[in-house]
Design a protein around this motif. Structure first.
Motif, PDB file in Angstrom:
ATOM      1  N   UNK A 140      31.767  25.163  48.552  1.00  0.00           N
ATOM      2  CA  UNK A 140      33.862  25.057  48.520  1.00  0.00           C
ATOM      3  C   UNK A 140      34.598  26.024  47.938  1.00  0.00           C
ATOM      4  N   UNK A 141      35.570  26.196  48.364  1.00  0.00           N
ATOM      5  CA  UNK A 141      36.416  27.158  47.775  1.00  0.00           C
ATOM      6  C   UNK A 141      37.805  26.503  48.209  1.00  0.00           C
ATOM      7  N   UNK A 142      39.242  26.685  47.124  1.00  0.00           N
ATOM      8  CA  UNK A 142      40.119  26.158  47.690  1.00  0.00           C
ATOM      9  C   UNK A 142      40.721  27.701  48.718  1.00  0.00           C
ATOM     10  N   UNK A 143      41.581  27.413  49.634  1.00  0.00           N
ATOM     11  CA  UNK A 143      41.915  28.410  50.506  1.00  0.00           C
ATOM     12  C   UNK A 143      42.827  29.670  49.723  1.00  0.00           C
ATOM     13  N   UNK A 144      43.423  28.927  48.706  1.00  0.00           N
ATOM     14  CA  UNK A 144      44.407  30.542  47.510  1.00  0.00           C
ATOM     15  C   UNK A 144      43.187  31.595  47.386  1.00  0.00           C
ATOM     16  N   UNK A 145      41.847  31.332  46.716  1.00  0.00           N
ATOM     17  CA  UNK A 145      41.615  31.668  46.095  1.00  0.00           C
ATOM     18  C   UNK A 145      40.850  32.889  46.858  1.00  0.00           C
ATOM     19  N   UNK A 146      41.287  32.975  47.940  1.00  0.00           N
ATOM     20  CA  UNK A 146      40.895  33.957  48.857  1.00  0.00           C
ATOM     21  C   UNK A 146      41.444  35.550  48.094  1.00  0.00           C
ATOM     22  N   UNK A 147      42.634  35.272  47.439  1.00  0.00           N
ATOM     23  CA  UNK A 147      43.439  36.766  47.220  1.00  0.00           C
ATOM     24  C   UNK A 147      43.119  36.665  45.504  1.00  0.00           C
ATOM     25  N   UNK A 148      42.528  35.925  44.975  1.00  0.00           N
ATOM     26  CA  UNK A 148      41.650  36.078  43.850  1.00  0.00           C
ATOM     27  C   UNK A 148      40.672  37.347  43.949  1.00  0.00           C
ATOM     28  N   UNK A 149      39.335  36.648  45.207  1.00  0.00           N
ATOM     29  CA  UNK A 149      38.398  37.339  45.101  1.00  0.00           C
ATOM     30  C   UNK A 149      38.896  38.893  45.444  1.00  0.00           C
ATOM     31  N   UNK A 150      40.027  39.058  47.031  1.00  0.00           N
ATOM     32  CA  UNK A 150      39.773  40.349  47.393  1.00  0.00           C
ATOM     33  C   UNK A 150      40.856  41.137  46.182  1.00  0.00           C
ATOM     34  N   UNK A 151      41.237  40.665  45.061  1.00  0.00           N
ATOM     35  CA  UNK A 151      41.826  41.778  44.190  1.00  0.00           C
ATOM     36  C   UNK A 151      41.103  41.942  42.691  1.00  0.00           C
ATOM     37  N   UNK A 152      39.620  42.329  42.943  1.00  0.00           N
ATOM     38  CA  UNK A 152      39.361  42.005  41.713  1.00  0.00           C
ATOM     39  C   UNK A 152      38.719  43.349  41.568  1.00  0.00           C
ATOM     40  N   UNK A 153      39.066  43.355  39.655  1.00  0.00           N
ATOM     41  CA  UNK A 153      39.068  44.956  39.709  1.00  0.00           C
ATOM     42  C   UNK A 153      37.754  46.056  39.791  1.00  0.00           C
ATOM     43  N   UNK A 154      37.631  47.257  39.734  1.00  0.00           N
ATOM     44  CA  UNK A 154      36.574  48.043  39.920  1.00  0.00           C
ATOM     45  C   UNK A 154      36.251  47.913  38.529  1.00  0.00           C
ATOM     46  N   UNK A 155      36.935  47.845  37.601  1.00  0.00           N
ATOM     47  CA  UNK A 155      36.319  48.052  36.499  1.00  0.00           C
ATOM     48  C   UNK A 155      35.637  46.913  35.833  1.00  0.00           C
ATOM     49  N   UNK A 156      34.252  45.931  35.500  1.00  0.00           N
ATOM     50  CA  UNK A 156      34.312  45.017  34.860  1.00  0.00           C
ATOM     51  C   UNK A 156      34.596  44.978  33.079  1.00  0.00           C
ATOM     52  N   UNK A 157      35.153  43.563  33.357  1.00  0.00           N
ATOM     53  CA  UNK A 157      36.594  43.810  31.814  1.00  0.00           C
ATOM     54  C   UNK A 157      35.769  42.452  31.309  1.00  0.00           C
ATOM     55  N   UNK A 158      35.137  42.718  29.877  1.00  0.00           N
ATOM     56  CA  UNK A 158      34.303  40.825  29.850  1.00  0.00           C
ATOM     57  C   UNK A 158      35.667  40.181  29.103  1.00  0.00           C
ATOM     58  N   UNK A 159      35.529  38.812  29.291  1.00  0.00           N
ATOM     59  CA  UNK A 159      36.352  37.627  29.385  1.00  0.00           C
ATOM     60  C   UNK A 159      36.520  37.768  28.083  1.00  0.00           C
ATOM     61  N   UNK A 160      37.753  37.153  27.914  1.00  0.00           N
ATOM     62  CA  UNK A 160      38.197  37.091  25.681  1.00  0.00           C
ATOM     63  C   UNK A 160      37.429  36.167  25.624  1.00  0.00           C
ATOM     64  N   UNK A 161      36.607  35.885  24.202  1.00  0.00           N
ATOM     65  CA  UNK A 161      36.125  34.516  23.878  1.00  0.00           C
ATOM     66  C   UNK A 161      37.038  34.109  23.897  1.00  0.00           C
ATOM     67  N   UNK A 162      36.970  32.442  23.267  1.00  0.00           N
ATOM     68  CA  UNK A 162      37.807  31.223  23.720  1.00  0.00           C
ATOM     69  C   UNK A 162      37.187  30.272  22.443  1.00  0.00           C
ATOM     70  N   UNK A 163      38.570  29.952  21.453  1.00  0.00           N
ATOM     71  CA  UNK A 163      38.208  29.496  20.561  1.00  0.00           C
ATOM     72  C   UNK A 163      37.413  28.158  20.268  1.00  0.00           C
ATOM     73  N   UNK A 164      35.900  28.332  19.529  1.00  0.00           N
ATOM     74  CA  UNK A 164      35.362  27.209  19.497  1.00  0.00           C
ATOM     75  C   UNK A 164      35.585  25.970  19.165  1.00  0.00           C
ATOM     76  N   UNK A 165      35.629  24.704  19.148  1.00  0.00           N
ATOM     77  CA  UNK A 165      36.559  23.734  19.429  1.00  0.00           C
ATOM     78  C   UNK A 165      35.670  22.850  18.966  1.00  0.00           C
TER      79      UNK A 165
END
Length: 697
Positions: A140-165
């Motif tokens: 199951x996905x949101x319909x609006x997620x298709x644009x997000x998945x279609x514009x995936x950058x070619x070069x992968x960038x690691x996600x920024x670390x989130x502050x630990x709570x």
């Protein structure tokens, strides 16, 4: 031609005679040659571009469900029914679309549109990767997620670390070195809440907040959370500072119930959410705060809680007309996708230690009443017993799950009117099921007198009954034996009690007379049935043991009585330890403790070698009492020192003012009683005290 006012202003500027005026020519707005427009549209039209329509506008409420079964036209209606049943619990579905092939077979994916984006996001979070059956898993996905998945950058960038709570320690209260328990005190209806630690020599106030709740507050079953009620919903508080752990939006929620392992919470509100009756009863996940499933309110009046949980949170069940609906977690669907049809079922109860429930079925013409033990999830009937001439049944499990008692109200005669059934010649049976023995044998105890109360010993094999007419109340204690009928251990006659409360650890008991005209108390040791103490707390409305079985609290709630409100803390032997009179006192609850991590063998070894620890405990108590005595002596010494200083200062001030007093009183010293003998008159007054006559023979 008349001139306009604006023209007068324009013509005020002087012009030369040589300058030609030609107002009929159109102005030239062309850019000069070589002009470059370097101002972007974002700078000129920033506010207008924000309103520019997007391709995805209007699709935030739409989800795409992949992994659906591919069915033909003849099975499409059934598929739609199943899909609606699963996804409609997250919100109202306003539109749906099932794409099909040329032959009318569904393609395996569908589109569903909700009322708002929140419902769509919740549906995606809850149903993605959920199995419909062995061959189909929802993606199951949101319909609006298709644009997000279609514009995936070619070069992968690691996600920024989130502050630990850092999460607060939810079990901090169990780490107290002296193992002091905590208790909750409520003042008024939502006026204030206090959390105390039952320390020695005096309890210590840990937290006090005004308007912490609007009605009342409850502890969770294991004591991890404190639940409070608000007009917007329910809030949970935890940690050393009782910070807000979770909140559940359910307007005007009045009742809650926790699952035994504190994984889920059930809330009930009599007012519907936006007119939707299906949202009156909601089950939430405590850790995530997510709504797991909602239910419509029951059709008929039932006692709370409506849902009853198994001991491991794996199942929960509710009673329906001629059926028992058992649901399983975490899917929250019906067990085996169907309810259990049981014609005439009246009540049921889960075992406190096993996934076994007991239910009873009422009589129907020539068919007798029946008590049945049902094992889940395989729905195996492990034991059943038929009962005759039954008016009502009450199911009582022992805390350890070793025994089950079914109190059976039986009749000799019955009279049926149009809308009412009247019974006469009532007598009572206690059917005792031995759950740990082979084939679960059943013993029976018959009592002819009315039953006032029944209670199992939490840890042990005894049970007690209050029975008899109000003029002659008796209290009987029975011992459950293996291979033979229960034996009567002790019977007390003519006792003024209507309630009994076992200690959580067994052996000790409090007999009480609750009510506006009651207040009698009796502390009993059931090993040899010694009455340890007899006392009284006038108009007490409730009694509660602490989790260790060392203390008992009796209270007079302002909700039931307006005079002498407050609570008393007693030792298990009946010694009064503390009296707290508090205006507006409404509720008192000990904080529960989770089950011990020690095995039965380890607990027996500790009890066996308890004398080794006596000296250590006694020295601690002496140090604590001496510390308290030193603090008390120091406090009194400081108060005496302040009193002496104050007295000396006032005496000096009195002496300094003496000349002025003499001047005001014509130099007559009246500071003492015997200073002015000339103006003193002595009078002797005699009055009759008593007259006695002695006859001398």
């Amino acid at each position: 031609m008349a001139k306009k006012k604006g023209d007068e202003k324009v013509n005020q500027t002087p012009q030369s005679d040589n300058e030609e005026q030609n107002f009929d020519e159109e102005p030239d707005f062309d850019d000069p040659e070589g002009f470059v427009d370097d101002i972007p549209d974002e700078e000129l039209l920033a506010d207008i571009l924000e309103q520019k329509p997007k391709e995805s506008d209007g699709y935030e409420n739409v989800i795409v469900v992949d992994g659906c079964p591919q069915v033909g036209p003849e099975r499409l209606e059934k598929l739609q029914s199943v899909i609606n049943k699963i996804f409609s619990k997250f919100g109202k579905i306003v539109n749906e679309y099932y794409p099909t092939t040329e032959n009318g077979v569904t393609t395996g994916y569908i589109f569903l549109e909700y009322n708002n984006p929140q419902n769509a996001a919740e549906a995606v979070k809850a149903t993605n990767n959920c199995k419909l059956d062995k061959q189909h898993t929802f993606l199951v996905n949101l319909f609006t997620d298709f644009k997000k998945y279609s514009e995936i950058p070619k070069e992968w960038e690691p996600p920024s670390p989130q502050p630990f709570k850092v999460q607060s320690d939810l079990q901090w209260y169990l780490m107290d070195p002296d193992c002091y328990d905590q208790f909750l005190v409520g003042i008024g209806t939502g006026v204030a809440l206090q959390v105390w630690q039952n320390a020695l020599p005096e309890p210590v106030l840990l937290q006090e907040r005004p308007n912490w709740t609007e009605t009342y507050a409850v502890w969770s079953p294991l004591g991890t959370y404190l639940a409070t009620f608000h007009w917007r919903g329910v809030a949970l508080w935890a940690g050393p500072k009782f910070s807000q752990f979770q909140k559940f939006s359910h307007p005007e929620a009045r009742f809650i119930s926790f699952s035994p392992c504190e994984n889920y919470i059930v809330t009930f509100s009599p007012s519907s959410d936006r007119g939707n009756d299906d949202k009156k009863l909601i089950i939430w996940d405590i850790r995530t705060g997510q709504e797991k499933r909602s239910f419509p309110p029951p059709d008929e009046y039932v006692t709370w809680p409506i849902f009853r949980w198994s001991k491991d949170d794996r199942f929960f069940a509710r009673l329906g007309p001629d059926m028992l609906s058992v649901y399983e977690t975490p899917g929250f669907g019906l067990l085996d996708k169907k309810s259990i049809k049981i014609p005439g079922i009246r009540d049921f109860s889960w075992s406190p230690t096993d996934n076994v429930l007991a239910y009873w079925v009422a009589e129907d013409k020539d068919v007798p009443a029946r008590v049945t033990l049902l094992e889940l999830p395989n729905r195996t009937e492990t034991r059943s017993k038929n009962l005759f001439s039954v008016a009502d049944c009450k199911i009582h499990w022992q805390k350890s799950g070793d025994y089950l008692c079914v109190k059976v109200d039986r009749y000799s005669k019955v009279k049926k009117d149009k809308n009412e059934i009247k019974y006469s010649g009532m007598y009572y049976n206690f059917e005792i099921f031995h759950m740990r023995e082979k084939e679960i044998p059943v013993d029976s105890v018959e009592i002819k007198e009315p039953i006032q109360a029944f209670a199992w010993e939490p840890v042990g094999s005894k049970f007690s009954i209050i029975h008899g007419d109000p003029a002659n109340i008796c209290i009987s204690f029975y011992q459950v034996n293996t291979g033979q009928a229960p034996t009567l251990l002790k019977k007390f006659e003519r006792k003024p009690f209507n309630h009994l409360f076992w200690s959580p650890m067994g052996q000790f008991m409090v007999l009480a007379n609750l009510g506006l005209t009651g207040g009698a108390l009796e502390f009993l040791d059931t090993n040899d049935f010694t009455i340890m103490n007899v006392s009284h707390h006038y108009q007490m409305s409730g009694i509660e043991w602490d989790p260790t079985g060392r203390y008992v609290v009796t209270g007079v709630s302002s909700l039931k009585c307006k005079m002498d409100c407050g609570y008393y803390i007693w030792s298990f032997q009946g010694k009064i330890l503390r009296r707290v009179m508090k205006e507006g006192f409404a509720q008192f609850h000990w904080r529960p403790r989770p089950p011990t991590l020690l095995s039965e063998k380890q607990q027996k070894e500790i009890k066996k070698n308890l004398k080794k620890y006596y000296s250590q405990f006694e020295s601690k108590d002496r140090m604590r009492s001496s510390k308290a005595s030193k603090e008390l002596v120091a406090k009194r010494t400081e108060q005496m020192k302040k009193h002496v200083e104050y007295r000396e200062a006032k005496t000096q001030e009195w002496n300094e003012q003496k000349p002025r007093r003499l001047e005001l009183r014509n130099y007559v010293d009246t500071d003492g009683l015997d200073t002015d003998q000339s103006n003193t008159v002595e009078e002797v007054v005699e009055f009759f005290v008593k007259e006695e006559q002695t006859v001398i023979e």
